[in-house]
Motif scaffolding. Structure first.
Motif, PDB file in Angstrom:
ATOM      1  N   ASN A 130     -82.125  28.736 -39.169  1.00 34.74           N
ATOM      2  CA  ASN A 130     -81.357  29.546 -40.125  1.00 34.74           C
ATOM      3  C   ASN A 130     -80.318  28.728 -40.875  1.00 34.74           C
ATOM      4  O   ASN A 130     -80.001  29.012 -42.034  1.00 34.74           O
ATOM      5  CB  ASN A 130     -80.663  30.699 -39.390  1.00 34.74           C
ATOM      6  CG  ASN A 130     -81.655  31.725 -38.885  1.00 34.74           C
ATOM      7  OD1 ASN A 130     -82.768  31.828 -39.384  1.00 34.74           O
ATOM      8  ND2 ASN A 130     -81.250  32.480 -37.867  1.00 34.74           N
ATOM      9  N   THR A 131     -79.769  27.688 -40.226  1.00 36.69           N
ATOM     10  CA  THR A 131     -78.778  26.841 -40.901  1.00 36.69           C
ATOM     11  C   THR A 131     -79.424  25.800 -41.798  1.00 36.69           C
ATOM     12  O   THR A 131     -78.839  25.369 -42.786  1.00 36.69           O
ATOM     13  CB  THR A 131     -77.893  26.133 -39.862  1.00 36.69           C
ATOM     14  OG1 THR A 131     -78.726  25.422 -38.930  1.00 36.69           O
ATOM     15  CG2 THR A 131     -77.029  27.123 -39.125  1.00 36.69           C
ATOM     16  N   ARG A 158     -81.312  29.465 -34.536  1.00 39.32           N
ATOM     17  CA  ARG A 158     -80.056  29.240 -35.254  1.00 39.32           C
ATOM     18  C   ARG A 158     -80.128  27.977 -36.109  1.00 39.32           C
ATOM     19  O   ARG A 158     -79.632  27.944 -37.246  1.00 39.32           O
ATOM     20  CB  ARG A 158     -78.903  29.119 -34.243  1.00 39.32           C
ATOM     21  CG  ARG A 158     -78.526  30.425 -33.584  1.00 39.32           C
ATOM     22  CD  ARG A 158     -77.957  31.415 -34.574  1.00 39.32           C
ATOM     23  NE  ARG A 158     -76.758  30.915 -35.223  1.00 39.32           N
ATOM     24  CZ  ARG A 158     -75.538  31.107 -34.785  1.00 39.32           C
ATOM     25  NH1 ARG A 158     -75.337  31.793 -33.653  1.00 39.32           N
ATOM     26  NH2 ARG A 158     -74.492  30.643 -35.433  1.00 39.32           N
ATOM     27  N   ASN A 159     -80.758  26.929 -35.571  1.00 44.75           N
ATOM     28  CA  ASN A 159     -80.914  25.692 -36.348  1.00 44.75           C
ATOM     29  C   ASN A 159     -81.783  25.913 -37.581  1.00 44.75           C
ATOM     30  O   ASN A 159     -81.509  25.380 -38.658  1.00 44.75           O
ATOM     31  CB  ASN A 159     -81.514  24.594 -35.468  1.00 44.75           C
ATOM     32  CG  ASN A 159     -80.542  24.106 -34.414  1.00 44.75           C
ATOM     33  OD1 ASN A 159     -79.325  24.262 -34.574  1.00 44.75           O
ATOM     34  ND2 ASN A 159     -81.054  23.544 -33.340  1.00 44.75           N
ATOM     35  N   THR A 190     -79.652  25.011 -46.685  1.00 47.67           N
ATOM     36  CA  THR A 190     -79.477  23.640 -47.173  1.00 47.67           C
ATOM     37  C   THR A 190     -80.697  23.192 -47.956  1.00 47.67           C
ATOM     38  O   THR A 190     -80.593  22.557 -49.007  1.00 47.67           O
ATOM     39  CB  THR A 190     -79.240  22.686 -45.982  1.00 47.67           C
ATOM     40  OG1 THR A 190     -78.188  23.210 -45.189  1.00 47.67           O
ATOM     41  CG2 THR A 190     -78.881  21.303 -46.463  1.00 47.67           C
TER      42      THR A 190
END
Length: 221
Positions: free
Chosen positions: A201-202, A198-199, A206
C-alpha cells in the motif's frame, strides 16, 4: 560449544512447551443438572466453572470513582474516535489475509473422548417422532461437519426417543485440545501478511507519482 548446547536445550524446551495443548474439558448433563467446564494447560487448571482456576483467585480491591470534568470527557471522546479509526483501518487491512492464518489455527484444534447422548421427550407420539428426526439429523450433520474440519475422536453418540417425557435431555462430554504451536504459526503468518500488505500500500502511491512525473516529462510539461 557449551553455548550451542544451551541454545539447543532452550529451543527443545520451547518446542515441548508449545506442543503441550490447552485443554477445554466439558461435562454437561441436564439429566443430573450438572454443568462443569475447565480450561487447563499442562495439568494446571487455569479457569473452571467452580472458580478454582489459577486466574480466578478473588482479590478484594477498593475502587475509588472520580468525577470527570467536561474537558476530560471531551478529550476521552476524541481519543476514542481516533482509536476507533485506527482499529477500523487495521481490521480493513487484516480481513483479506485472514483465511491462511485461520486455516493454520484450525489445524491445531482437535476433539477427543466425545460423548453425546440425547433423550428426545414429547408426550404426543407424533410430535416425539418429528422431534427425534430433527434432533438426530442435527446431531449427526453437525458431527459430520466437525469431522470434516478437524480431528474428532468419538466414543459414543446415541439419540433416543423418550416418549412420555416432557423435555429433551442432553449429555455432552469431551475434551477440546488446542495446540499453542499452531497459534504462534497463525500469528506469524498474520503478521507477515499484514506487513506485506502495508508495504504494498505504501509502494503503490510512490509508483503512481513516478509514472505521472515520467508522463509529464515525455509530454514536455
Amino acid at each position: 560449544m557449551i553455548g550451542l548446547w544451551v541454545v539447543l536445550g532452550i529451543l527443545i524446551l520451547l518446542a515441548v512447551i508449545l506442543l503441550i495443548p490447552i485443554t477445554l474439558q466439558l461435562d454437561y448433563d441436564n439429566t443430573q443438572n450438572r454443568t462443569f467446564w475447565k480450561i487447563s494447560w499442562f495439568a494446571f487448571s487455569l479457569f473452571s466453572s467452580d472458580e478454582s482456576g489459577f486466574f480466578q483467585r478473588k482479590e478484594s480491591k477498593s475502587k475509588v470513582k472520580k468525577k470527570k470534568t467536561d474537558e476530560e470527557k471531551d478529550e476521552k471522546k476524541e481519543s476514542r474516535l481516533k482509536k476507533g479509526k485506527r482499529i477500523w483501518k487495521m481490521v480493513r487491512d487484516i480481513v483479506p489475509i485472514l483465511p491462511k492464518p485461520l486455516r493454520i489455527l484450525w489445524k491445531g484444534i482437535s476433539i477427543r473422548k466425545l460423548v453425546i447422548g440425547v433423550q428426545v421427550g414429547r408426550f404426543d407420539a407424533k410430535d416425539c417422532a418429528v422431534a427425534y428426526g430433527t434432533v438426530s439429523g442435527t446431531v449427526y450433520t453437525t458431527l459430520g461437519i466437525l469431522q470434516s474440519l478437524m480431528r474428532v475422536q468419538v466414543e459414543q453418540v446415541q439419540v433416543q426417543c423418550a416418549f412420555g417425557k416432557d423435555q429433551t435431555l442432553w449429555i455432552v462430554r469431551g475434551k477440546m485440545h488446542f495446540c499453542l504451536l499452531s497459534a504462534f504459526a497463525a500469528i506469524g503468518s498474520l503478521a507477515i501478511g499484514y506487513v506485506t500488505k502495508r508495504n504494498q500500500n505504501t509502494v503503490k502511491p510512490t509508483e503512481r507519482s513516478t509514472k505521472k512525473s515520467k508522463i509529464q516529462e515525455n509530454t514536455g510539461g
